[in-house]
Scaffold this motif. Sequence first.
Motif: not given
Length: 268
Positions: A196-205
């Motif tokens: 989740y944290k890996a995707f969160e970083k990508k999506i929030k960017a």
Amino acid sequence: MQRKKLFALYAVLSSLVFTNASGSIPAHAAQINQAVAVSSVSNDVTTAKEEVTLTKATIKKYSKKYTYKNKNKKVVMEAVYNRPVLKGNFDSLKKINKFYEKQEKEWLRSFENYLDDAKEFSEEGDFPIYNDNVSYEVTYNQKGYLSIVTSGYFYTGGAHGTPYTDAHTFDLNTGKELKLTDIMKGSDKTIKNKIYKAFEKKIKANKEAYFSDALKTVKETAGKKSNFYLKKGKICFYYDVYALAPYAAGMVEASIPFTSKDTFKIAF
């Protein structure tokens, strides 16, 4: 004196069994010796084979074309299916090959489900041929592990077709398909949070590029499906088209490097 005579007689009889008049070894004795020698070599070879550890697979591409016609002999559906074939006389490799043979059969059943529709639409005039093109990419093949990503593009008309992806990772020495829990440390919840944290970083960017509920989708589904593969230096997680973003975004990926502390059970 009697004992010496017995030993002498035994020596003569022994020489008669294994030596003929010319002093050479008879054929039957040679065969016995040869059999013993072969048996010894065979045992050595067997032992050596059992000790072999596979670090990398040799892979050959298998390709087959499927074509379907209607009653007027017009082609209405066609596809090209490519899959890997691992070379080598090892049970583990045979097991992986059987897995991909089964994958092809399952894909074919699914593809042929569209045949009636394709035939029906073909009789209505100028309608595009239904087609699929299945290929694969070996993304990781070292240290005894193999990751293969299979991709397809299914077209039934319209502006564009539907791309799809299917990835699998194997232990070359057992033929076992690896789950995330075989690769990553921690509980299911811990693994899910890291994804989740890996995707969160990508999506929030770049929030505008994704659906508004993209992170919610990741939170609900991360780690539940076999949507990962290994690549040099990292493990990659993916979602197919339309899962997290519009078609134009394509497949959405996020990754965790192998150097991430306290994350991996295996030293890739």
